[in-house]
Design a protein around this motif. Sequence first.
Motif, PDB file in Angstrom:
ATOM      1  N   ARG A  78      -2.727   9.569  -2.355  1.00 51.11           N
ATOM      2  CA  ARG A  78      -3.891   8.925  -2.942  1.00 51.11           C
ATOM      3  C   ARG A  78      -3.509   8.362  -4.305  1.00 51.11           C
ATOM      4  O   ARG A  78      -2.809   9.030  -5.078  1.00 51.11           O
ATOM      5  CB  ARG A  78      -5.026   9.950  -3.099  1.00 51.11           C
ATOM      6  CG  ARG A  78      -6.258   9.398  -3.780  1.00 51.11           C
ATOM      7  CD  ARG A  78      -7.406  10.375  -3.700  1.00 51.11           C
ATOM      8  NE  ARG A  78      -7.260  11.517  -4.584  1.00 51.11           N
ATOM      9  CZ  ARG A  78      -8.220  12.420  -4.770  1.00 51.11           C
ATOM     10  NH1 ARG A  78      -9.375  12.300  -4.122  1.00 51.11           N
ATOM     11  NH2 ARG A  78      -8.021  13.432  -5.582  1.00 51.11           N
ATOM     12  N   SER A 137      -5.402   6.908  -7.500  1.00 47.94           N
ATOM     13  CA  SER A 137      -6.655   6.671  -8.201  1.00 47.94           C
ATOM     14  C   SER A 137      -6.410   5.773  -9.396  1.00 47.94           C
ATOM     15  O   SER A 137      -5.302   5.731  -9.931  1.00 47.94           O
ATOM     16  CB  SER A 137      -7.267   8.002  -8.656  1.00 47.94           C
ATOM     17  OG  SER A 137      -7.461   8.868  -7.560  1.00 47.94           O
ATOM     18  N   GLU A 145     -15.784  10.193  -7.082  1.00 52.30           N
ATOM     19  CA  GLU A 145     -14.406  10.453  -7.518  1.00 52.30           C
ATOM     20  C   GLU A 145     -13.390  10.330  -6.383  1.00 52.30           C
ATOM     21  O   GLU A 145     -12.184  10.374  -6.631  1.00 52.30           O
ATOM     22  CB  GLU A 145     -14.284  11.837  -8.165  1.00 52.30           C
ATOM     23  CG  GLU A 145     -14.645  12.993  -7.263  1.00 52.30           C
ATOM     24  CD  GLU A 145     -16.064  13.480  -7.481  1.00 52.30           C
ATOM     25  OE1 GLU A 145     -16.918  12.677  -7.861  1.00 52.30           O
ATOM     26  OE2 GLU A 145     -16.298  14.682  -7.254  1.00 52.30           O
ATOM     27  N   ALA A 161     -10.477   5.457  -4.359  1.00 50.38           N
ATOM     28  CA  ALA A 161      -9.040   5.347  -4.607  1.00 50.38           C
ATOM     29  C   ALA A 161      -8.425   4.504  -3.505  1.00 50.38           C
ATOM     30  O   ALA A 161      -9.095   4.108  -2.554  1.00 50.38           O
ATOM     31  CB  ALA A 161      -8.392   6.737  -4.616  1.00 50.38           C
TER      32      ALA A 161
END
Lengths: 112, 115
Positions: free
Chosen positions: B36, B38, B85, B88
């Motif tokens: 991932r 971000s 959150e 990403a």
Amino acid sequence: KQEVTQIPAALSVPEGENLVLNCSFTDSAIYNLQWFRQDPGKGLTSLLLIQSSQREQTSGRLNASLDKSSGRSTLYIAASQPGDSATYLCAVFTGGGNKLTFGTGTQLKVEL
Amino acid sequence: GAGVSQSPSNKVTEKGKDVELRCDPISGHTALYWYRQSLGQGLEFLIYFQGNSAPDKSGLPSDRFSAERTGGSVSTLTIQRTQQEDSAVYLCASSPPGISTDTQYFGPGTRLTVL
């Protein structure tokens, strides 16, 4: 925990200049180190892979060195071109975790 | 030959919805990874599959994240009850059998936006 740091975070140079990107890592028990290139909206392209027993690798205008004992690697780009503009990522492979740990990258812009 | 492919390329979802991201590795590659990326952060490892072995899930950030790999090929990363959150780019990579230190080949990623 392995941590990888890249300096500088961003770099802008005129076309034709030679440049050096730096990568450092905290745990020297690595299997290999790789340099990747990432273009906007695209995945990563592997540029050079240096095994832990090697000191450097070369591909065209790119040369990567590895000093495992000091936890450092450099990527040297000769005669930079606008097409070299991208984000360059350094990553180390630690077999115990079966994963690559990446640095946050250096965003390179080569201007005409 | 064909590289690693991922779908969808972009996904916009509302907070609380579940999403599934798909990865098709290079044919014959036994190792498959999810990462991932971000905004403002580096790539972080999520999960690793190797052949028929139990996956290494040590990078999954919460129990809302899970992944499967069917028939040793295609993989699906599922995020339940998405949160902002979770926004990403999710990257998948695969590597050939036999050489654990070989390079990983990355797909183009799926950009997930949670509103």
